[in-house]
Design a protein around this motif. Structure first.
Motif, PDB file in Angstrom:
ATOM      1  N   ILE A   1       0.833  -1.205   0.000  1.00  0.00           N
ATOM      2  CA  ILE A   1       0.000   0.000   0.000  1.00  0.00           C
ATOM      3  C   ILE A   1       0.871   1.260   0.000  1.00  0.00           C
ATOM      4  CG2 ILE A   1      -1.676   1.342   1.338  1.00  0.00           C
ATOM      5  CD1 ILE A   1      -2.787  -1.331   2.359  1.00  0.00           C
ATOM      6  N   MET A   2       1.886   1.260   0.855  1.00  0.00           N
ATOM      7  CA  MET A   2       2.749   2.436   0.953  1.00  0.00           C
ATOM      8  C   MET A   2       3.529   2.672  -0.331  1.00  0.00           C
ATOM      9  SD  MET A   2       4.082   2.011   4.893  1.00  0.00           S
ATOM     10  CE  MET A   2       5.020   3.535   4.874  1.00  0.00           C
ATOM     11  N   GLU A   3       3.998   1.602  -0.954  1.00  0.00           N
ATOM     12  CA  GLU A   3       4.725   1.751  -2.213  1.00  0.00           C
ATOM     13  C   GLU A   3       3.803   2.271  -3.310  1.00  0.00           C
ATOM     14  OE1 GLU A   3       7.860   1.587  -2.894  1.00  0.00           O
ATOM     15  OE2 GLU A   3       8.361   1.089  -0.836  1.00  0.00           O
ATOM     16  N   TYR A   4       2.569   1.811  -3.301  1.00  0.00           N
ATOM     17  CA  TYR A   4       1.608   2.292  -4.305  1.00  0.00           C
ATOM     18  C   TYR A   4       1.345   3.782  -4.111  1.00  0.00           C
ATOM     19  CZ  TYR A   4      -2.600   2.785  -7.093  1.00  0.00           C
ATOM     20  OH  TYR A   4      -3.508   3.211  -8.024  1.00  0.00           O
TER      21      TYR A   4
ATOM     22  N   SER B   1       9.858   2.769 -13.048  1.00  0.00           N
ATOM     23  CA  SER B   1       9.585   2.441 -14.444  1.00  0.00           C
ATOM     24  C   SER B   1       9.144   0.994 -14.617  1.00  0.00           C
ATOM     25  CB  SER B   1      10.839   2.705 -15.289  1.00  0.00           C
ATOM     26  OG  SER B   1      11.914   1.905 -14.836  1.00  0.00           O
ATOM     27  N   GLU B   2       9.273   0.185 -13.567  1.00  0.00           N
ATOM     28  CA  GLU B   2       8.922  -1.227 -13.669  1.00  0.00           C
ATOM     29  C   GLU B   2       7.468  -1.502 -13.337  1.00  0.00           C
ATOM     30  OE1 GLU B   2      11.674  -3.838 -11.714  1.00  0.00           O
ATOM     31  OE2 GLU B   2      13.294  -2.385 -11.887  1.00  0.00           O
ATOM     32  N   GLY B   3       6.701  -0.449 -13.049  1.00  0.00           N
ATOM     33  CA  GLY B   3       5.287  -0.610 -12.806  1.00  0.00           C
ATOM     34  C   GLY B   3       4.980  -1.441 -11.578  1.00  0.00           C
ATOM     35  N   LEU B   4       3.984  -2.328 -11.723  1.00  0.00           N
ATOM     36  CA  LEU B   4       3.537  -3.160 -10.610  1.00  0.00           C
ATOM     37  C   LEU B   4       4.655  -4.029 -10.054  1.00  0.00           C
ATOM     38  CD1 LEU B   4       1.220  -4.153  -8.833  1.00  0.00           C
ATOM     39  CD2 LEU B   4       0.670  -5.836 -10.607  1.00  0.00           C
ATOM     40  N   PHE B   5       5.500  -4.557 -10.936  1.00  0.00           N
ATOM     41  CA  PHE B   5       6.604  -5.408 -10.494  1.00  0.00           C
ATOM     42  C   PHE B   5       7.548  -4.628  -9.583  1.00  0.00           C
ATOM     43  CE2 PHE B   5      10.998  -6.927 -11.028  1.00  0.00           C
ATOM     44  CZ  PHE B   5      10.844  -8.215 -10.534  1.00  0.00           C
ATOM     45  N   GLY B   6       7.814  -3.368  -9.926  1.00  0.00           N
ATOM     46  CA  GLY B   6       8.695  -2.538  -9.113  1.00  0.00           C
ATOM     47  C   GLY B   6       8.116  -2.278  -7.733  1.00  0.00           C
ATOM     48  N   ILE B   7       6.791  -2.054  -7.673  1.00  0.00           N
ATOM     49  CA  ILE B   7       6.126  -1.825  -6.395  1.00  0.00           C
ATOM     50  C   ILE B   7       6.233  -3.062  -5.512  1.00  0.00           C
ATOM     51  CG2 ILE B   7       3.881  -1.446  -5.295  1.00  0.00           C
ATOM     52  CD1 ILE B   7       3.137   0.306  -7.684  1.00  0.00           C
TER      53      ILE B   7
ATOM     54  N   LYS C   1       8.419  -5.504  -5.764  1.00  0.00           N
ATOM     55  CA  LYS C   1       9.815  -5.755  -5.408  1.00  0.00           C
ATOM     56  C   LYS C   1      10.252  -4.870  -4.242  1.00  0.00           C
ATOM     57  CE  LYS C   1      13.321  -4.405  -7.970  1.00  0.00           C
ATOM     58  NZ  LYS C   1      14.299  -4.313  -9.102  1.00  0.00           N
ATOM     59  N   SER C   2       9.895  -3.594  -4.293  1.00  0.00           N
ATOM     60  CA  SER C   2      10.268  -2.676  -3.218  1.00  0.00           C
ATOM     61  C   SER C   2       9.614  -3.086  -1.904  1.00  0.00           C
ATOM     62  CB  SER C   2       9.848  -1.248  -3.580  1.00  0.00           C
ATOM     63  OG  SER C   2      10.551  -0.792  -4.714  1.00  0.00           O
ATOM     64  N   ALA C   3       8.339  -3.472  -1.985  1.00  0.00           N
ATOM     65  CA  ALA C   3       7.624  -3.906  -0.783  1.00  0.00           C
ATOM     66  C   ALA C   3       8.266  -5.159  -0.198  1.00  0.00           C
ATOM     67  CB  ALA C   3       6.155  -4.176  -1.110  1.00  0.00           C
ATOM     68  N   PHE C   4       8.714  -6.051  -1.054  1.00  0.00           N
ATOM     69  CA  PHE C   4       9.357  -7.288  -0.593  1.00  0.00           C
ATOM     70  C   PHE C   4      10.670  -6.977   0.129  1.00  0.00           C
ATOM     71  CE2 PHE C   4      12.429 -10.722  -1.241  1.00  0.00           C
ATOM     72  CZ  PHE C   4      11.754 -11.776  -0.640  1.00  0.00           C
ATOM     73  N   VAL C   5      11.449  -6.051  -0.422  1.00  0.00           N
ATOM     74  CA  VAL C   5      12.729  -5.683   0.196  1.00  0.00           C
ATOM     75  C   VAL C   5      12.502  -5.094   1.579  1.00  0.00           C
ATOM     76  CG1 VAL C   5      14.734  -4.160   0.037  1.00  0.00           C
ATOM     77  CG2 VAL C   5      13.913  -5.350  -2.006  1.00  0.00           C
TER      78      VAL C   5
END
Length: 298
Positions: free
Chosen positions: A28-31, A164-170, A172-176
């Protein structure tokens, strides 16, 4: 060796319980950070007035992961201090499972949850009112700037590189973010579980059966332990009629699961974190003592 193995298993289970809450929160926060900066500001505007109400109600559900989620949201300034305290005070974690296992009447469980939620809501609104009044008196901005991006910099997750990676980037960041917090919580939970095992829960219980005022202070100190074991000890003592309702409430109101642990990890202002912990302790123990002085029973 057997003791160490038990401690490791318990720590893993406790830490794994919070993973879904952490991951969903970071998603949610990344979005919000990547897609809706204006909406995030709107969230701050809304929670400024209604956050303690929703925080107190949602926090009452029997789980200990929401307090961790709230700590992350506060560090990102998505929710107010009053909302954070409301969630901490109403968080129930292991209390309800124990009540159910001991066949405590549903009416009693609802009453305890209602008391915790009501205290959390009222305290949250009062805190936000005082904070706003202080800011206004000193000509300061009432709203703290939303700073979710600062969490990314602290965790070195390079979230901006993922836009720039869209949903995948969000994702990935949340996972980290989730992985970093999970490792931190797991290590400290291992240490805390080992300490509790070495000291013995029976000795902790003995400390809570001293004089009335001291028992409330000790219950609050036990509640500050960022571990679900704290609520287990306090609830079991109440069910065994070894402590009063007020003493139990002192410990359970202060007990915010691993919320404070996560707060000290993700919020850079350590002085603020200490003040929040002291505020939580003060509110919980004073309210618990008042419950006993008034003679409230359920």
């Amino acid at each position: 060796m057997e003791l160490i193995l038990d401690v490791v298993i318990d720590a893993l289970i406790d830490s794994l319980k919070i993973l879904p809450f952490l991951f969903i929160t970071y998603l949610i926060m990344e979005y919000l950070e990547h897609k809706t900066a204006e909406f995030t500001s709107g969230v701050v505007e809304k929670t400024e007035h209604f956050g303690p109400l929703w925080g107190g109600l949602i926090g009452a559900f029997p789980q200990c992961g929401f307090s961790a989620a709230a700590s992350n949201l506060y560090a990102g300034r998505v929710i107010t201090l009053g909302t954070l305290i409301a969630i901490y005070l109403s968080t129930s974690d292991e209390m309800i499972p124990l009540f159910i296992s001991e066949q405590v009447p549903i009416k009693t469980m609802i009453q305890v949850l209602a008391i915790k939620a009501l205290i959390g809501i009222l305290a949250g609104f009062v805190i936000d009112f005082v904070v706003h009044a202080y800011h206004k008196a000193h000509n300061k901005s009432i709203n703290d700037p939303v700073r979710i991006s600062s969490l990314c910099e602290k965790e070195h997750c390079h979230c901006d590189d993922d836009e720039s990676e869209g949903l995948f980037g969000i994702v990935k960041s949340a996972f980290v973010h989730t992985f970093h917090i999970f490792v931190f919580v797991l290590i400290l939970t291992l240490v805390l579980n080992l300490v509790i095992e070495l000291i013995g829960e029976d000795k902790v219980a003995l400390l809570l059966k001293t004089s009335p005022v001291i028992s409330h202070i000790l219950a609050g100190l036990v509640g500050l332990i960022p571990n679900c074991a704290a609520s287990v000890i306090i609830t079991e003592l109440y069910l065994d009629q070894m402590i009063t309702l007020g003493t139990m409430m002192s410990g359970l109101l202060v007990g915010a699961g691993i919320g404070l642990l996560v707060l000290f990890r993700v919020n850079d202002n350590k002085k603020e974190n200490i003040n929040i912990a002291l505020l939580l302790f003060f509110i919980g123990t004073v309210i618990g003592l008042l419950i006993d002085l008034i003679g409230i029973t359920i």
